[in-house]
Design a protein around this motif. Structure first.
Motif, short mmCIF file in Angstrom:
data_model
loop_
_atom_site.label_atom_id
_atom_site.label_comp_id
_atom_site.label_asym_id
_atom_site.label_seq_id
_atom_site.Cartn_x
_atom_site.Cartn_y
_atom_site.Cartn_z
N LYS A 89 0.81 -1.22 0.00
CA LYS A 89 0.00 0.00 0.00
C LYS A 89 0.84 1.27 0.00
O LYS A 89 0.33 2.37 -0.24
CB LYS A 89 -0.89 0.04 1.25
CG LYS A 89 -1.90 -1.09 1.39
CD LYS A 89 -2.62 -0.96 2.73
CE LYS A 89 -3.66 -2.04 2.93
NZ LYS A 89 -3.08 -3.38 3.11
N ALA A 90 2.14 1.15 0.31
CA ALA A 90 2.98 2.34 0.51
C ALA A 90 3.00 3.26 -0.70
O ALA A 90 3.12 4.48 -0.56
CB ALA A 90 4.40 1.92 0.88
N ILE A 91 2.88 2.70 -1.94
CA ILE A 91 3.01 3.57 -3.11
C ILE A 91 1.76 4.40 -3.36
O ILE A 91 1.75 5.24 -4.25
CB ILE A 91 3.37 2.77 -4.38
CG1 ILE A 91 2.24 1.82 -4.81
CG2 ILE A 91 4.66 2.02 -4.21
CD1 ILE A 91 2.43 1.25 -6.20
N SER A 92 0.71 4.21 -2.56
CA SER A 92 -0.53 4.95 -2.77
C SER A 92 -0.47 6.39 -2.28
O SER A 92 -1.38 7.18 -2.55
CB SER A 92 -1.70 4.24 -2.07
OG SER A 92 -1.87 2.94 -2.59
N HIS A 93 0.59 6.75 -1.54
CA HIS A 93 0.66 8.09 -0.95
C HIS A 93 2.07 8.65 -0.98
O HIS A 93 3.05 7.89 -0.97
CB HIS A 93 0.16 8.04 0.50
CG HIS A 93 -1.28 7.67 0.63
ND1 HIS A 93 -2.30 8.47 0.20
CD2 HIS A 93 -1.87 6.55 1.13
CE1 HIS A 93 -3.46 7.87 0.42
NE2 HIS A 93 -3.22 6.71 0.98
N GLN A 120 -6.60 11.41 0.77
CA GLN A 120 -5.57 12.20 1.44
C GLN A 120 -4.78 11.28 2.38
O GLN A 120 -5.36 10.53 3.16
CB GLN A 120 -6.20 13.33 2.26
CG GLN A 120 -6.84 14.42 1.42
CD GLN A 120 -5.82 15.19 0.60
OE1 GLN A 120 -4.79 15.62 1.12
NE2 GLN A 120 -6.09 15.33 -0.69
N GLY A 121 -3.46 11.34 2.29
CA GLY A 121 -2.68 10.47 3.17
C GLY A 121 -1.20 10.60 2.94
O GLY A 121 -0.73 11.34 2.06
N PHE A 122 -0.44 9.90 3.77
CA PHE A 122 1.02 9.86 3.67
C PHE A 122 1.50 8.43 3.87
O PHE A 122 0.85 7.63 4.55
CB PHE A 122 1.67 10.73 4.75
CG PHE A 122 1.48 12.21 4.57
CD1 PHE A 122 2.27 12.92 3.67
CD2 PHE A 122 0.52 12.89 5.30
CE1 PHE A 122 2.10 14.29 3.51
CE2 PHE A 122 0.35 14.26 5.15
CZ PHE A 122 1.14 14.96 4.25
N SER A 123 2.66 8.14 3.31
CA SER A 123 3.39 6.92 3.64
C SER A 123 4.61 7.32 4.45
O SER A 123 5.30 8.29 4.09
CB SER A 123 3.81 6.16 2.38
OG SER A 123 2.69 5.60 1.75
N ALA A 124 4.87 6.61 5.53
CA ALA A 124 6.00 6.94 6.41
C ALA A 124 6.86 5.70 6.64
O ALA A 124 6.34 4.60 6.78
CB ALA A 124 5.49 7.48 7.75
N PHE A 125 8.17 5.92 6.65
CA PHE A 125 9.12 4.84 6.91
C PHE A 125 9.96 5.14 8.15
O PHE A 125 11.04 4.58 8.33
CB PHE A 125 10.01 4.61 5.68
CG PHE A 125 9.26 4.03 4.51
CD1 PHE A 125 9.21 2.67 4.31
CD2 PHE A 125 8.58 4.86 3.63
CE1 PHE A 125 8.51 2.12 3.24
CE2 PHE A 125 7.88 4.33 2.55
CZ PHE A 125 7.84 2.96 2.36
N ALA A 126 9.46 6.04 8.99
CA ALA A 126 10.07 6.35 10.28
C ALA A 126 8.94 6.77 11.21
O ALA A 126 8.01 7.48 10.79
CB ALA A 126 11.10 7.46 10.15
N LEU A 127 9.00 6.34 12.47
CA LEU A 127 7.91 6.67 13.40
C LEU A 127 7.76 8.17 13.58
O LEU A 127 6.64 8.68 13.73
CB LEU A 127 8.14 5.97 14.74
CG LEU A 127 7.78 4.48 14.80
CD1 LEU A 127 8.09 3.90 16.17
CD2 LEU A 127 6.30 4.27 14.46
N GLU A 128 8.88 8.91 13.57
CA GLU A 128 8.80 10.37 13.71
C GLU A 128 8.04 10.98 12.52
O GLU A 128 7.28 11.93 12.68
CB GLU A 128 10.20 10.97 13.81
CG GLU A 128 10.89 10.69 15.14
CD GLU A 128 12.32 11.22 15.12
OE1 GLU A 128 12.51 12.40 15.49
OE2 GLU A 128 13.23 10.45 14.73
N ASP A 129 8.28 10.43 11.33
CA ASP A 129 7.53 10.90 10.16
C ASP A 129 6.04 10.59 10.31
O ASP A 129 5.18 11.38 9.92
CB ASP A 129 8.05 10.22 8.89
CG ASP A 129 9.42 10.75 8.47
OD1 ASP A 129 9.88 11.72 9.08
OD2 ASP A 129 9.99 10.17 7.53
#
Length: 362
Positions: A89-93, A120-129
């Motif tokens: 799903k990560a590439i959706s945002h 509307q959304g984001f993909s994050a690869f760090a908890l801070e993000d």
């Protein structure tokens, strides 16, 4: 047809339940019969493959598959991508403007190109993000946290405040988020989820639209309960010639835009099976929203309907359109009239489980 020495199942790296393996085996046997080759069962890692084979992978294939003798999408049912995150799903945002971490190969261009056809959304690869992305999104209303590798809605949770966001993220494994990613997305009220997809097997292309239904699992959670598809012989253009309701037409258009953008950003993607989930519902402000949630370039929940329908289209070259459906129940229930049982037994996590497929005229 008949050019393959046999059909081999390719077990994935993820843990799959017994019922998933049993259904996949039946689909493999069905595909082998349609391709005119013997069904050979699971491929044993380390075993040399001689000659051309057809493969049914459990998961999206990642990286180079040359050792298997796969020459292109005509040799397997599913998809193959260069990077693992492309199968999720990560590439959706998009990511944040200044992300702390992104996987190798990430295309921010793709994320921006499909913003108009996703929620509307984001993909994050760090908890801070994830914290920063969640705080931004919460200003507009409740958001949904989605593990990128989850299926059937499992593992998702809705958060409505910064405190709930902090608590939800604190429970996640930081390394897992770094490796797999996390999707944060606006939550829709009473959404309808449409399926849009296409398969190409044995020289036959089928495209379809459909809807998903939910069911309660053994713990009372709402999870995927099957798909009802309308399939047409040909590509998406053939699908658009049908008399489609406005909402369905929008879903098909959004899925096509998503797919074209993904294939342009990552031309190495190969897929003989493509499926897109498109959600339509109301956001927190009561506005109508529609967007692609995710792609699936692997055997999925609707694949039994796809493959059993494929059999009907191959047997009847004059057939143009058809209805097919899958049904999943986490309790002992009689099969829907005219359906074929794929699995009936005790699922190790959720108790009784029954899976059916049904094919009929449109």
């Amino acid at each position: 047809m008949g050019a393959y020495k046999g059909l081999l199942l390719l077990p994935g790296t993820a843990q799959h339940m017994a019922h998933e393996r049993m259904v996949q085996r039946q689909l493999g046997e069905k595909l082998a019969a349609l391709l005119g080759c013997p069904f050979l069962g699971p491929h044993q890692p380390g075993t040399q493959i001689r000659g051309r084979h057809y493969f049914l992978p459990e998961d999206t294939l990642i990286g180079d598959v040359g050792a298997l003798g796969i020459g292109g999408p005509d040799d397997f049912f599913g998809g193959q991508v260069e990077h693992a995150f492309l199968a999720t799903k990560a590439i959706s945002h998009p990511a944040l403007d200044a992300p702390r971490h992104l996987p190798v190969g990430w295309s921010e261009r793709l994320a921006r190109q499909i913003e108009g056809v996703t929620l509307q959304g984001f993909s994050a690869f760090a908890l801070e993000d994830a914290v920063e992305a969640g705080q931004q999104l919460l200003r507009a209303g409740p958001i949904r946290l989605k593990p990128v590798d989850g299926t059937g809605g499992r593992g998702q949770q809705v958060v409505r405040s910064p405190d709930e966001l902090d608590n939800a993220l604190a429970a996640l494994d930081e390394q897992h988020v770094r490796e797999q990613g996390l999707v944060l997305e606006e939550d829709l009220q009473q959404p309808t989820t449409y399926s849009v997809g296409q398969i190409r097997v044995a020289g036959v292309t089928l495209s379809y639209h459909g809807t998903q239904q939910l069911t309660e699992d053994g713990q009372g959670n709402q999870v995927y309960g099957g798909s009802r598809l309308t399939l047409v012989r040909g590509d998406y253009a053939a699908l658009m010639t049908l008399d489609l309701p406005r909402a369905v037409r929008l879903a098909v258009q959004q899925a096509r835009i998503f797919e074209l953008a993904a294939l342009e950003a990552y031309p190495s993607i190969q897929a003989s099976r493509r499926n897109y989930d498109v959600a339509q519902g109301l956001n927190a402000r009561g506005q109508t929203r529609s967007g692609v949630l995710e792609q699936s370039w692997r055997v999925g929940g609707a694949s039994a309907a796809e493959i059993f329908a494929l059999e009907a289209f191959i047997k009847n070259p004059q057939l143009h359109t058809l209805q097919a459906s899958t049904h999943e129940y986490y309790r002992d229930v009689p099969p829907p009239p005219g359906s074929i049982c794929l699995y009936q037994g005790q699922d190790s996590e959720d108790g009784p489980l029954a899976k059916y497929v049904k094919v009929g005229p449109s």
